[in-house]
Design a protein around this motif. Structure first.
Motif, PDB file in Angstrom:
ATOM      1  N   HIS A 112      -8.177 -64.824  28.083  1.00 40.82           N
ATOM      2  CA  HIS A 112      -7.376 -63.608  27.893  1.00 40.82           C
ATOM      3  C   HIS A 112      -8.212 -62.560  27.161  1.00 40.82           C
ATOM      4  CE1 HIS A 112      -4.035 -65.887  29.391  1.00 40.82           C
ATOM      5  NE2 HIS A 112      -4.152 -66.778  28.425  1.00 40.82           N
ATOM      6  N   VAL A 113      -8.763 -61.641  27.944  1.00 39.24           N
ATOM      7  CA  VAL A 113      -9.715 -60.651  27.442  1.00 39.24           C
ATOM      8  C   VAL A 113      -9.124 -59.808  26.307  1.00 39.24           C
ATOM      9  CG1 VAL A 113     -11.114 -58.659  28.063  1.00 39.24           C
ATOM     10  CG2 VAL A 113     -10.841 -60.531  29.689  1.00 39.24           C
ATOM     11  N   GLU A 114      -7.910 -59.285  26.518  1.00 39.16           N
ATOM     12  CA  GLU A 114      -7.296 -58.421  25.507  1.00 39.16           C
ATOM     13  C   GLU A 114      -7.046 -59.179  24.208  1.00 39.16           C
ATOM     14  OE1 GLU A 114      -3.523 -55.311  25.155  1.00 39.16           O
ATOM     15  OE2 GLU A 114      -4.096 -56.137  27.101  1.00 39.16           O
ATOM     16  N   ALA A 115      -6.652 -60.450  24.337  1.00 42.59           N
ATOM     17  CA  ALA A 115      -6.381 -61.262  23.139  1.00 42.59           C
ATOM     18  C   ALA A 115      -7.644 -61.475  22.304  1.00 42.59           C
ATOM     19  CB  ALA A 115      -5.798 -62.612  23.559  1.00 42.59           C
ATOM     20  N   LEU A 116      -8.790 -61.644  22.978  1.00 45.74           N
ATOM     21  CA  LEU A 116     -10.061 -61.819  22.265  1.00 45.74           C
ATOM     22  C   LEU A 116     -10.344 -60.625  21.351  1.00 45.74           C
ATOM     23  CD1 LEU A 116     -12.397 -63.167  25.120  1.00 45.74           C
ATOM     24  CD2 LEU A 116     -11.590 -64.452  23.159  1.00 45.74           C
ATOM     25  N   LEU A 117     -10.188 -59.425  21.898  1.00 44.14           N
ATOM     26  CA  LEU A 117     -10.480 -58.210  21.138  1.00 44.14           C
ATOM     27  C   LEU A 117      -9.408 -57.926  20.090  1.00 44.14           C
ATOM     28  CD1 LEU A 117     -13.089 -56.567  21.711  1.00 44.14           C
ATOM     29  CD2 LEU A 117     -12.418 -57.955  23.653  1.00 44.14           C
ATOM     30  N   HIS A 148     -20.198 -52.488  30.902  1.00 42.94           N
ATOM     31  CA  HIS A 148     -19.633 -53.803  30.561  1.00 42.94           C
ATOM     32  C   HIS A 148     -18.271 -53.656  29.884  1.00 42.94           C
ATOM     33  CE1 HIS A 148     -23.313 -55.792  31.700  1.00 42.94           C
ATOM     34  NE2 HIS A 148     -23.988 -54.908  30.993  1.00 42.94           N
ATOM     35  N   ILE A 149     -18.133 -52.633  29.050  1.00 43.30           N
ATOM     36  CA  ILE A 149     -16.838 -52.372  28.415  1.00 43.30           C
ATOM     37  C   ILE A 149     -15.808 -51.978  29.481  1.00 43.30           C
ATOM     38  CG2 ILE A 149     -15.604 -50.885  26.785  1.00 43.30           C
ATOM     39  CD1 ILE A 149     -18.258 -50.627  25.228  1.00 43.30           C
ATOM     40  N   ALA A 150     -16.243 -51.124  30.447  1.00 42.07           N
ATOM     41  CA  ALA A 150     -15.342 -50.693  31.527  1.00 42.07           C
ATOM     42  C   ALA A 150     -14.924 -51.878  32.393  1.00 42.07           C
ATOM     43  CB  ALA A 150     -16.030 -49.623  32.376  1.00 42.07           C
ATOM     44  N   ARG A 151     -15.882 -52.734  32.741  1.00 40.82           N
ATOM     45  CA  ARG A 151     -15.556 -53.909  33.564  1.00 40.82           C
ATOM     46  C   ARG A 151     -14.589 -54.831  32.819  1.00 40.82           C
ATOM     47  NH1 ARG A 151     -20.504 -55.838  34.906  1.00 40.82           N
ATOM     48  NH2 ARG A 151     -20.561 -54.991  37.033  1.00 40.82           N
ATOM     49  N   THR A 152     -14.832 -55.020  31.519  1.00 41.28           N
ATOM     50  CA  THR A 152     -13.938 -55.853  30.700  1.00 41.28           C
ATOM     51  C   THR A 152     -12.541 -55.247  30.654  1.00 41.28           C
ATOM     52  OG1 THR A 152     -15.798 -56.554  29.317  1.00 41.28           O
ATOM     53  CG2 THR A 152     -13.596 -56.831  28.387  1.00 41.28           C
ATOM     54  N   TYR A 153     -12.480 -53.936  30.487  1.00 45.35           N
ATOM     55  CA  TYR A 153     -11.189 -53.236  30.431  1.00 45.35           C
ATOM     56  C   TYR A 153     -10.444 -53.388  31.758  1.00 45.35           C
ATOM     57  CZ  TYR A 153      -7.852 -49.375  30.045  1.00 45.35           C
ATOM     58  OH  TYR A 153      -6.707 -48.614  30.023  1.00 45.35           O
ATOM     59  N   GLN A 154     -11.154 -53.256  32.857  1.00 40.90           N
ATOM     60  CA  GLN A 154     -10.528 -53.350  34.178  1.00 40.90           C
ATOM     61  C   GLN A 154     -10.133 -54.785  34.535  1.00 40.90           C
ATOM     62  OE1 GLN A 154     -12.972 -51.254  37.096  1.00 40.90           O
ATOM     63  NE2 GLN A 154     -13.293 -49.543  35.659  1.00 40.90           N
ATOM     64  N   MET A 155     -10.689 -55.755  33.808  1.00 41.41           N
ATOM     65  CA  MET A 155     -10.352 -57.166  34.064  1.00 41.41           C
ATOM     66  C   MET A 155      -9.189 -57.652  33.215  1.00 41.41           C
ATOM     67  SD  MET A 155     -14.028 -59.070  34.285  1.00 41.41           S
ATOM     68  CE  MET A 155     -13.240 -60.679  34.349  1.00 41.41           C
ATOM     69  N   ARG A 156      -8.586 -56.762  32.400  1.00 33.35           N
ATOM     70  CA  ARG A 156      -7.574 -57.203  31.436  1.00 33.35           C
ATOM     71  C   ARG A 156      -6.380 -57.894  32.094  1.00 33.35           C
ATOM     72  NH1 ARG A 156      -7.218 -51.980  32.521  1.00 33.35           N
ATOM     73  NH2 ARG A 156      -5.238 -50.833  32.610  1.00 33.35           N
ATOM     74  N   ASN A 157      -6.082 -57.532  33.325  1.00 31.12           N
ATOM     75  CA  ASN A 157      -4.951 -58.153  34.018  1.00 31.12           C
ATOM     76  C   ASN A 157      -5.402 -59.101  35.132  1.00 31.12           C
ATOM     77  OD1 ASN A 157      -3.030 -56.710  32.486  1.00 31.12           O
ATOM     78  ND2 ASN A 157      -3.358 -54.897  33.766  1.00 31.12           N
ATOM     79  N   MET A 158      -6.629 -59.567  35.006  1.00 31.38           N
ATOM     80  CA  MET A 158      -7.184 -60.465  36.022  1.00 31.38           C
ATOM     81  C   MET A 158      -6.424 -61.785  36.046  1.00 31.38           C
ATOM     82  SD  MET A 158      -9.546 -60.677  38.317  1.00 31.38           S
ATOM     83  CE  MET A 158     -10.609 -59.318  37.842  1.00 31.38           C
ATOM     84  N   ASN A 159      -6.218 -62.338  37.250  1.00 34.78           N
ATOM     85  CA  ASN A 159      -5.632 -63.680  37.353  1.00 34.78           C
ATOM     86  C   ASN A 159      -6.429 -64.505  38.355  1.00 34.78           C
ATOM     87  OD1 ASN A 159      -4.558 -63.278  40.079  1.00 34.78           O
ATOM     88  ND2 ASN A 159      -3.082 -61.898  39.099  1.00 34.78           N
ATOM     89  N   ALA A 160      -6.139 -65.788  38.399  1.00 32.89           N
ATOM     90  CA  ALA A 160      -6.928 -66.724  39.211  1.00 32.89           C
ATOM     91  C   ALA A 160      -6.947 -66.354  40.688  1.00 32.89           C
ATOM     92  CB  ALA A 160      -6.390 -68.138  39.033  1.00 32.89           C
ATOM     93  N   HIS A 161      -5.841 -65.791  41.199  1.00 35.36           N
ATOM     94  CA  HIS A 161      -5.772 -65.437  42.619  1.00 35.36           C
ATOM     95  C   HIS A 161      -6.785 -64.353  42.972  1.00 35.36           C
ATOM     96  CE1 HIS A 161      -2.276 -67.910  43.188  1.00 35.36           C
ATOM     97  NE2 HIS A 161      -1.654 -67.310  42.192  1.00 35.36           N
ATOM     98  N   MET A 162      -7.091 -63.501  42.002  1.00 36.76           N
ATOM     99  CA  MET A 162      -8.005 -62.385  42.267  1.00 36.76           C
ATOM    100  C   MET A 162      -9.479 -62.796  42.191  1.00 36.76           C
ATOM    101  SD  MET A 162      -5.911 -59.577  40.006  1.00 36.76           S
ATOM    102  CE  MET A 162      -6.920 -58.149  40.402  1.00 36.76           C
ATOM    103  N   CYS A 163      -9.762 -63.856  41.420  1.00 36.41           N
ATOM    104  CA  CYS A 163     -11.175 -64.224  41.255  1.00 36.41           C
ATOM    105  C   CYS A 163     -11.550 -65.556  41.901  1.00 36.41           C
ATOM    106  CB  CYS A 163     -11.544 -64.248  39.774  1.00 36.41           C
ATOM    107  SG  CYS A 163     -10.711 -65.519  38.820  1.00 36.41           S
ATOM    108  N   ILE A 164     -10.604 -66.174  42.594  1.00 42.83           N
ATOM    109  CA  ILE A 164     -10.842 -67.502  43.156  1.00 42.83           C
ATOM    110  C   ILE A 164     -11.945 -67.506  44.218  1.00 42.83           C
ATOM    111  CG2 ILE A 164      -9.184 -67.474  45.069  1.00 42.83           C
ATOM    112  CD1 ILE A 164      -9.636 -70.324  42.538  1.00 42.83           C
ATOM    113  N   LYS A 165     -12.175 -66.336  44.852  1.00 46.54           N
ATOM    114  CA  LYS A 165     -13.193 -66.267  45.913  1.00 46.54           C
ATOM    115  C   LYS A 165     -14.522 -65.718  45.417  1.00 46.54           C
ATOM    116  CE  LYS A 165      -9.857 -65.836  49.690  1.00 46.54           C
ATOM    117  NZ  LYS A 165      -9.384 -65.010  50.832  1.00 46.54           N
TER     118      LYS A 165
END
Length: 380
Positions: A160-165, A218-235
């Protein structure tokens, strides 16, 4: 399990335990009804076995009770009562190596250690409940035996990216953290409060529009990944997985660097509180916040007596130390009461004395050749 069998396990070096406050650890020594424990976080403490049982502070890991252990032998360092946070060190090395492609020859080991120490520090805040699981998530991601699919699932479901920060912000500035939670502000406010972005910077542009050599991508990519879930990155391919993971880690390390002093102060304060808690538990003493907080014993309601010779013990690096101080005690039940600020002062005096003794010992260990005095400048 019988009480006698449980007692034997509690006194067996190598037994894994879970403490309510400090998490998982391993018994590294036992003597006179007390056990020494080294926790996965690197913290060390001594506990009275009967007190742990009575208050339900600590329990034995299930695999120890059933006798199922992955490793039945005890490492030599544990036999010699010199525990090390081995798993933590391995994770530090793996993350440092992973980030080497970005930082080049610049060694970020200390920053990675600080990040992981902050991640493992215990916080009693509802909004951050379960945040210490993120440390285990990182361990799982860097587990060499995991498949690509498993790594994707860990990143999508558990990291959980947002939780880390948010955890870092809590340690840096509790008031800002509480304001963001109260006003239900978004992830951008967290990044802004940590001084790693300003209001003028947009984090929603296409990644190719950012300078590829700048930390901002890297900050932008992290910010854009805040709502990432397994279905989006499984491939994702391995390259895509670690490009995204690297951005998260780089953002976290950059944040740690920007807020280094405040994070170190937080850990030092935490360390002091942990030590006071251990002393309180080990000696079964009550620490007053204010002088004369109680006129009667909280256990039996009897009048308290003044004493100038209250002896408290504590352990550092598996060595028992003691301080003598003033306080009060109950003649009826023996409960002891001391002022927390007085105890801190005594510990500080003891710390200065110990450092002075170590320095004198190093000076004594100088080598003399003929009439020339030769010594190691770094040892003083």
């Amino acid at each position: 399990m019988k009480d006698s069998e449980k007692q034997r396990l509690y006194q067996k070096i190598g037994t894994k335990v879970i403490h309510k406050k400090y998490g998982k650890g391993r018994i590294t020594g036992s003597s006179n009804g007390k056990i020494s424990v080294c926790f996965d976080s690197g913290k060390e403490a001594v506990f009275q076995i009967d007190m742990c049982e009575k208050l339900g502070l600590m329990s034995i890991v299930a695999s120890e009770i059933t006798g199922v252990q992955k490793n039945n032998h005890v490492r030599k360092d544990e036999e010699n009562h010199k525990p090390i946070a081995l798993q933590s060190n391995i994770l530090v090395e793996k993350i440092t190596d992973e980030l080497r492609s970005y930082y080049g020859s610049e060694n970020k080991t200390e920053e990675v250690k600080l990040f992981l120490n902050i991640l493992q520090s215990k916080v009693d805040v509802r909004e951050l409940m379960g945040i210490d699981d993120q440390y285990d998530t990182l361990k799982n991601i860097f587990n060499d035996s995991n498949s690509l699919k498993e790594i994707c699932e860990y990143i999508g479901n558990s990291l959980h990216v947002e939780a880390l920060l948010k955890k870092i912000l809590f340690c840096v500035d509790k008031e800002k953290f509480e304001k963001i939670v109260h006003e239900k502000r978004g992830f951008y406010s967290v990044l802004e409060s940590l001084n790693i972005v300003s209001k003028k910077i947009s984090l929603n542009k296409k990644l190719e529009d950012y300078d590829s050599k700048s930390v901002l991508i890297h900050i932008a990519r992290t910010y854009q990944m805040r709502n990432m879930n397994a279905h989006m990155c499984i491939k994702w391919t391995y390259q895509e997985v670690f490009n995204n993971l690297d951005s998260i880690l780089i953002t976290c390390i950059f944040t740690v660097e920007k807020n280094r002093e405040k994070l170190l102060q937080y850990l030092e304060q935490n360390k002091t509180e942990d030590m006071l808690s251990c002393i309180e538990e080990y000696n079964d003493v009550y620490l007053w916040e204010t002088k004369g907080q109680n006129s009667k014993c909280i256990v039996c309601d009897e009048k308290l007596e003044y004493s100038e010779k209250i002896l408290l013990q504590y352990m550092i690096r598996n060595q028992i130390h003691s301080v003598q101080m003033t306080g009060k005690y109950c003649k009826t039940c023996g409960k002891v009461y001391v002022l927390k600020s007085d105890l801190l002062n005594e510990l500080e005096k003891e710390n200065i004395t110990s450092k002075d003794k170590e320095k004198k010992l190093r000076v004594k260990n100088k080598y003399v050749y003929g009439s020339t005095l030769v010594y190691d400048e770094n040892s003083i």
